[in-house]
Each structure stands twice: as C-alpha cells, then as structure tokens.
Design a protein around this motif. Structure first.
Motif, PDB file in Angstrom:
ATOM      1  N   THR A  57       7.569   6.859   5.442  1.00  0.00           N
ATOM      2  CA  THR A  57       8.254   7.452   6.589  1.00  0.00           C
ATOM      3  C   THR A  57       7.382   7.316   7.824  1.00  0.00           C
ATOM      4  O   THR A  57       6.229   7.755   7.823  1.00  0.00           O
ATOM      5  N   ILE A  58       7.943   6.690   8.858  1.00  0.00           N
ATOM      6  CA  ILE A  58       7.228   6.569  10.128  1.00  0.00           C
ATOM      7  C   ILE A  58       7.728   7.654  11.073  1.00  0.00           C
ATOM      8  O   ILE A  58       8.929   7.977  11.100  1.00  0.00           O
ATOM      9  N   ALA A  84       9.207  -0.836   1.890  1.00  0.00           N
ATOM     10  CA  ALA A  84       8.813   0.504   2.321  1.00  0.00           C
ATOM     11  C   ALA A  84       9.962   1.514   2.263  1.00  0.00           C
ATOM     12  O   ALA A  84       9.710   2.732   2.271  1.00  0.00           O
ATOM     13  N   LYS A  85      11.166   1.027   2.206  1.00  0.00           N
ATOM     14  CA  LYS A  85      12.321   1.923   2.240  1.00  0.00           C
ATOM     15  C   LYS A  85      12.308   2.897   1.064  1.00  0.00           C
ATOM     16  O   LYS A  85      12.090   2.509  -0.081  1.00  0.00           O
ATOM     17  N   ALA A 113       6.917  -0.790   9.200  1.00  0.00           N
ATOM     18  CA  ALA A 113       7.891   0.131   9.796  1.00  0.00           C
ATOM     19  C   ALA A 113       7.710   0.147  11.304  1.00  0.00           C
ATOM     20  O   ALA A 113       6.606  -0.070  11.802  1.00  0.00           O
ATOM     21  N   THR A 149      14.304   4.217  13.754  1.00  0.00           N
ATOM     22  CA  THR A 149      13.343   3.584  12.862  1.00  0.00           C
ATOM     23  C   THR A 149      13.951   2.411  12.105  1.00  0.00           C
ATOM     24  O   THR A 149      15.172   2.341  11.913  1.00  0.00           O
ATOM     25  N   ASN A 150      13.088   1.501  11.710  1.00  0.00           N
ATOM     26  CA  ASN A 150      13.486   0.494  10.736  1.00  0.00           C
ATOM     27  C   ASN A 150      12.280   0.192   9.842  1.00  0.00           C
ATOM     28  O   ASN A 150      11.127   0.344  10.257  1.00  0.00           O
ATOM     29  N   TYR A 151      12.580  -0.199   8.599  1.00  0.00           N
ATOM     30  CA  TYR A 151      11.564  -0.375   7.575  1.00  0.00           C
ATOM     31  C   TYR A 151      11.714  -1.716   6.873  1.00  0.00           C
ATOM     32  O   TYR A 151      12.815  -2.237   6.712  1.00  0.00           O
ATOM     33  N   LEU A 166       2.270   7.295   9.561  1.00  0.00           N
ATOM     34  CA  LEU A 166       2.956   6.646   8.449  1.00  0.00           C
ATOM     35  C   LEU A 166       2.655   7.445   7.191  1.00  0.00           C
ATOM     36  O   LEU A 166       1.518   7.441   6.708  1.00  0.00           O
TER      37      LEU A 166
END
Length: 122
Positions: free
Chosen positions: A68-69, A63-64, A49, A57-59, A80
């Motif tokens: 959560t970052i 992890a999606k 992430a 943010t991008n994952y 994280l």
C-alpha cells in the motif's frame, strides 16, 4: 536542490512486513506524483507503486493486494507498506518524485533517492 531520503529497509522473513518512508526536502514548491521503484540484482528498475498528489494510486501486478502506497503532502513524504513479503521482493527500493522547485516554477523535474535495501529471507 531537492533531496529524497529513504528509510525503513532491512532484513525480514518471508511473510513479514516492512514500511518504507521517503521524505523530500529542499527548494520545493510542490510535488506531483510520487512513486516507489525497485531493482533486483541483474534486473532493470521497475515501478512498484505510484500515487498522485490527490491520492490516486496504481500498482504493479506483483504488488497488488500486498503493498500500500500513501503520502503526507504536508510532510512531502511517501510511504510504502509492504505485507506478506516474499523472497522475490528482495531488491533495492528507490523513491521517485516529480517536483516543481522554487527556482524553476512551472517545470516538473524528476528526483530519485539513493535507495534502501530490502531483503526477504529465512
């Protein structure tokens, strides 16, 4: 110099949760993107992430919906939150930061933490 210190790894059962933290310290002017990567034994280091200074943010697909970052710019810290952990999440997790230092203004340099082990097992 800049140091990244990770914490929060450990052993957790499948379905459990962990929260990783990474605090940056040293001669920091500002930090652009911060990210978490992971590396399982015998595999390459992959992005988990990423978060911009503004909070975008991008994952990774893996992890999606589970991870959560987030970050606290005032504390130069990235987090994280990992939920619904699976055995395949077992890896060493590394913090990464794109830093502008006080000594090299206008230059963005990449820094890495030393990693924290996450093991998901029953």
């Amino acid at each position: 110099q800049v140091q990244l210190a990770e914490s929060g790894g450990g052993l957790v059962q499948p379905g459990g949760s962990l929260r990783l933290s990474c605090a940056a310290s040293g001669s920091i002017f500002s930090i652009n993107d911060m990210a978490w990567y992971r590396q399982a034994p015998g595999k390459q280091r992959d992005l988990v992430a990423r978060i911009t200074r503004g909070g975008n943010t991008n994952y990774a697909d893996s992890a999606k919906g589970r991870f959560t970052i987030s970050r606290d710019n005032a504390k130069n810290t990235v987090y994280l939150q990992m939920n619904s952990l699976k055995p395949e999440d077992t890896a060493v997790y590394y913090c990464n930061a794109a830093v502008i230092t006080l000594k090299r203004m206008g230059v963005v340099s990449d820094y890495w933490g030393q990693g924290t082990q996450v093991t998901v097992s029953s």
